[in-house]
Design an enzyme around this catalytic site. Structure first.
Site, PDB file in Angstrom:
ATOM      1  N   SER A 127       0.808  -1.227   0.000  1.00  0.00           N
ATOM      2  CA  SER A 127       0.000   0.000   0.000  1.00  0.00           C
ATOM      3  C   SER A 127       0.838   1.271   0.000  1.00  0.00           C
ATOM      4  CB  SER A 127      -0.904   0.026   1.241  1.00  0.00           C
ATOM      5  OG  SER A 127      -1.683  -1.128   1.289  1.00  0.00           O
ATOM      6  N   SER A 165       2.461  -3.031   8.185  1.00  0.00           N
ATOM      7  CA  SER A 165       2.423  -3.602   9.534  1.00  0.00           C
ATOM      8  C   SER A 165       3.811  -4.056   9.976  1.00  0.00           C
ATOM      9  CB  SER A 165       1.469  -4.803   9.577  1.00  0.00           C
ATOM     10  OG  SER A 165       0.166  -4.417   9.222  1.00  0.00           O
ATOM     11  N   GLU A 204      -2.642 -14.512   1.489  1.00  0.00           N
ATOM     12  CA  GLU A 204      -3.062 -13.580   2.548  1.00  0.00           C
ATOM     13  C   GLU A 204      -4.567 -13.640   2.795  1.00  0.00           C
ATOM     14  OE1 GLU A 204      -1.652  -9.577   2.134  1.00  0.00           O
ATOM     15  OE2 GLU A 204      -2.842  -8.874   3.825  1.00  0.00           O
ATOM     16  N   ASN A 250     -13.440  -5.284   1.130  1.00  0.00           N
ATOM     17  CA  ASN A 250     -14.475  -6.218   0.661  1.00  0.00           C
ATOM     18  C   ASN A 250     -15.109  -5.778  -0.654  1.00  0.00           C
ATOM     19  OD1 ASN A 250     -13.824  -7.380   3.087  1.00  0.00           O
ATOM     20  ND2 ASN A 250     -15.914  -8.011   3.518  1.00  0.00           N
ATOM     21  N   GLU A 251     -15.211  -4.456  -0.889  1.00  0.00           N
ATOM     22  CA  GLU A 251     -15.788  -3.991  -2.162  1.00  0.00           C
ATOM     23  C   GLU A 251     -14.941  -4.502  -3.325  1.00  0.00           C
ATOM     24  OE1 GLU A 251     -15.087  -2.079   0.398  1.00  0.00           O
ATOM     25  OE2 GLU A 251     -16.936  -1.090   1.024  1.00  0.00           O
TER      26      GLU A 251
HETATM   27  C1  LIG Z   1      -4.885  -3.830  10.074  1.00  0.00           C
HETATM   28  C2  LIG Z   1      -4.335  -3.490   8.709  1.00  0.00           C
HETATM   29  C3  LIG Z   1      -3.086  -3.965   8.348  1.00  0.00           C
HETATM   30  C4  LIG Z   1      -2.558  -3.631   7.089  1.00  0.00           C
HETATM   31  N1  LIG Z   1      -1.296  -4.079   6.825  1.00  0.00           N
HETATM   32  C5  LIG Z   1      -0.747  -3.764   5.632  1.00  0.00           C
HETATM   33  C6  LIG Z   1       0.591  -4.196   5.326  1.00  0.00           C
HETATM   34  O1  LIG Z   1       1.261  -4.848   6.137  1.00  0.00           O
HETATM   35  N2  LIG Z   1       1.117  -3.856   4.133  1.00  0.00           N
HETATM   36  C7  LIG Z   1       0.416  -3.128   3.214  1.00  0.00           C
HETATM   37  O2  LIG Z   1       0.949  -2.892   2.130  1.00  0.00           O
HETATM   38  N3  LIG Z   1      -0.837  -2.676   3.482  1.00  0.00           N
HETATM   39  C8  LIG Z   1      -1.428  -2.976   4.670  1.00  0.00           C
HETATM   40  N4  LIG Z   1      -2.698  -2.520   4.963  1.00  0.00           N
HETATM   41  C9  LIG Z   1      -3.361  -1.632   4.002  1.00  0.00           C
HETATM   42  C10 LIG Z   1      -4.558  -2.269   3.365  1.00  0.00           C
HETATM   43  O3  LIG Z   1      -4.238  -3.351   2.544  1.00  0.00           O
HETATM   44  C11 LIG Z   1      -5.281  -1.117   2.641  1.00  0.00           C
HETATM   45  O4  LIG Z   1      -5.777  -0.296   3.677  1.00  0.00           O
HETATM   46  C12 LIG Z   1      -6.406  -1.580   1.775  1.00  0.00           C
HETATM   47  O5  LIG Z   1      -5.881  -2.297   0.684  1.00  0.00           O
HETATM   48  C13 LIG Z   1      -7.302  -0.428   1.308  1.00  0.00           C
HETATM   49  O6  LIG Z   1      -6.564   0.623   0.779  1.00  0.00           O
HETATM   50  P1  LIG Z   1      -6.805   2.151   1.274  1.00  0.00           P
HETATM   51  O7  LIG Z   1      -6.796   2.165   2.765  1.00  0.00           O
HETATM   52  O8  LIG Z   1      -5.836   3.005   0.532  1.00  0.00           O
HETATM   53  O9  LIG Z   1      -8.299   2.500   0.835  1.00  0.00           O
HETATM   54  P2  LIG Z   1      -8.795   3.015  -0.607  1.00  0.00           P
HETATM   55  O10 LIG Z   1      -8.158   2.160  -1.646  1.00  0.00           O
HETATM   56  O11 LIG Z   1      -8.586   4.499  -0.664  1.00  0.00           O
HETATM   57  O12 LIG Z   1     -10.323   2.687  -0.530  1.00  0.00           O
HETATM   58  C14 LIG Z   1     -11.239   3.466   0.262  1.00  0.00           C
HETATM   59  C15 LIG Z   1     -12.627   2.862   0.082  1.00  0.00           C
HETATM   60  O13 LIG Z   1     -13.029   2.947  -1.308  1.00  0.00           O
HETATM   61  C16 LIG Z   1     -13.385   1.666  -1.798  1.00  0.00           C
HETATM   62  N5  LIG Z   1     -12.956   1.522  -3.194  1.00  0.00           N
HETATM   63  C17 LIG Z   1     -11.752   1.871  -3.711  1.00  0.00           C
HETATM   64  N6  LIG Z   1     -11.717   1.579  -5.030  1.00  0.00           N
HETATM   65  C18 LIG Z   1     -12.919   1.021  -5.338  1.00  0.00           C
HETATM   66  C19 LIG Z   1     -13.484   0.462  -6.513  1.00  0.00           C
HETATM   67  N7  LIG Z   1     -12.807   0.435  -7.669  1.00  0.00           N
HETATM   68  N8  LIG Z   1     -14.745  -0.061  -6.444  1.00  0.00           N
HETATM   69  C20 LIG Z   1     -15.442  -0.052  -5.274  1.00  0.00           C
HETATM   70  N9  LIG Z   1     -14.961   0.467  -4.124  1.00  0.00           N
HETATM   71  C21 LIG Z   1     -13.715   0.980  -4.151  1.00  0.00           C
HETATM   72  C22 LIG Z   1     -12.616   0.689  -0.907  1.00  0.00           C
HETATM   73  O14 LIG Z   1     -13.227  -0.580  -0.897  1.00  0.00           O
HETATM   74  C23 LIG Z   1     -12.673   1.374   0.445  1.00  0.00           C
HETATM   75  O15 LIG Z   1     -13.876   1.089   1.105  1.00  0.00           O
HETATM   76  C24 LIG Z   1      -3.271  -2.830   6.180  1.00  0.00           C
HETATM   77  C25 LIG Z   1      -4.536  -2.339   6.539  1.00  0.00           C
HETATM   78  C26 LIG Z   1      -5.072  -2.661   7.778  1.00  0.00           C
HETATM   79  C27 LIG Z   1      -6.422  -2.101   8.146  1.00  0.00           C
END
Ligand SMILES: Cc1cc2nc3c(=O)[nH]c(=O)nc-3n(C[C@H](O)[C@H](O)[C@H](O)COP(=O)(O)OP(=O)(O)OC[C@H]3O[C@@H](n4cnc5c(N)ncnc54)[C@H](O)[C@@H]3O)c2cc1C
Length: 335
Positions: free
Chosen positions: A92, A124, A208, A322-323
């Site tokens: 991310s 993480s 994962e 989940n989306e």
């Molecule tokens: C406890 C925890 C541990 C994590 N650990 C790691 C890690 O070790 N390494 C790492 O790299 N990442 C890690 N993450 C990051 C995690 O994988 C991301 O938070 C996640 O992939 C979502 O990305 P974002 O937060 O940028 O949300 P965004 O991508 O900005 O999304 C925001 C919202 O918009 C929705 N959305 C976005 N695009 C679309 C679409 N095309 N269609 C429909 N809905 C959409 C999403 O579903 C979400 O609800 C971790 C996250 C958590 C909560």
């Protein structure tokens, strides 16, 4: 699950409970995926502190076994299996979470390898790990966005790497932001073929998304509800029975995905399904505990409920939201 204990991971490694399915020549225990599943399930059900070795044992090791060079396998796998080498997942970025193919961390070629710049976030336990497995862009973005990406193993103590812990609302700081400031990475630290990193990421994400951690985070809470210590009316018993039955069905699904992974068959759709259904059930168990125990909850239930409520928002985010997973399932079913 977020509990981090390097000592606990070392002891697991000493007992042969890490890298369990890997070949013995790489320090593995040569055991079956089902045996590994049993150990992982027991650790999760007991709420053991497994975060230190988690990514390396679950994702990095299997990925190296599949696409790593012989040198990488010999250098990394035995140390991971001993619980001595921890890896953080660097996927991310700000603005590239769900849309991973848009990552902007760049690696430019040098005489000896790659120079990497930019920033990863939500990583993480990077502050307690030895390496970052980072998804980076190694060729300019043109045409298919999924080409030109690579995965690099980057030492977290290398010059130019800065790790800043981020505190979350539970008060813990397991998240970090990793800034890569002209970090030099040797050429032999590319995992898989240069430019073909997307394929590795998909394989890694399937590991994962499908495991028992996707439905067992709140298992200690469900177990407490069935301990006989909590007064239960008929509605609560129906809820608990329903959650238990669904948990069992998910377990069968998850075991099936482990088999498919083992046989090298495609698992993207099934793994996404396990994670979507599983993480929603984890959240529902919190609601059931809230209804059954409510504000009057005391003792072990109160503590478990408090922790689970604070962690619950992350269940459907981590490992892909989940989306996005439902989009993957829809595409997999060709709808
Ligand atoms: C406890 C925890 C541990 C994590 N650990 C790691 C890690 O070790 N390494 C790492 O790299 N990442 C890690 N993450 C990051 C995690 O994988 C991301 O938070 C996640 O992939 C979502 O990305 P974002 O937060 O940028 O949300 P965004 O991508 O900005 O999304 C925001 C919202 O918009 C929705 N959305 C976005 N695009 C679309 C679409 N095309 N269609 C429909 N809905 C959409 C999403 O579903 C979400 O609800 C971790 C996250 C958590 C909560």
């Amino acid at each position: 699950m977020q509990g981090h204990s390097a000592e606990f991971s070392r002891r697991l490694g000493d007992r042969g409970w890490l890298g369990m399915t890997w070949p013995r020549r790489y320090g593995g225990a040569g055991r079956s995926p089902r045996e590994r599943f049993t150990v992982v399930e027991e650790l999760l059900a007991a709420g053991a502190p497994i975060a230190a070795h988690w990514i390396a044992d679950r994702q990095t090791g299997p990925l190296l076994l599949r696409v790593g060079t012989e040198r990488q396998k010999r250098a990394f796998l035995p140390e991971i299996a001993r619980g001595r080498l921890f890896v953080a997942a660097g996927l991310s970025e700000a603005d590239s979470g769900s849309d991973l193919a848009s990552v902007r961390t760049r690696a430019t070629p040098t005489a000896t390898g790659w120079r990497v710049s930019r920033r990863k976030v939500w990583t993480s336990h990077a502050h307690r790990s030895h390496y970052l497995l980072a998804l980076v862009r190694t060729a300019p973005r043109e045409g298919d966005r999924h080409t030109g990406l690579s995965q690099l193993l980057i030492r977290l103590d290398a010059p130019g790497v800065h790790v800043r812990p981020i505190e979350v609302m539970t008060g813990e700081a397991h998240f970090t932001e990793v800034t890569l400031d002209d970090v030099d990475v040797p050429a032999d630290m590319v995992v898989g073929t240069v430019g073909d990193g997307w394929r590795g990421v998909l394989a890694e994400l399937a590991f994962e998304r499908s495991g028992p951690e996707r439905y067992l985070s709140t298992f200690p809470l469900l177990a407490e509800l069935t301990s006989g210590q909590v007064g239960q009316d008929t509605a609560a018993l129906v809820d608990i029975g329903s959650a238990t039955a669904r948990l069992w069905a998910l377990r069968m699904l998850s075991l099936r995905v482990q088999d498919l992974l083992e046989w090298g068959k495609p698992t993207d759709t099934a793994a996404a399904l396990v994670k979507d259904v599983g993480t929603r059930l984890e959240g529902e168990i919190v609601d059931i505990a809230r209804r059954a125990g409510g504000p009057a909850a005391s003792g072990a239930l109160a503590g478990l409920l408090r922790d689970a409520q604070l962690a619950a928002p992350s269940f459907t985010l981590r490992g892909g939201t989940n989306e996005i997973l439902r989009g993957l399932v829809a595409r997999g079913l060709e709808v």
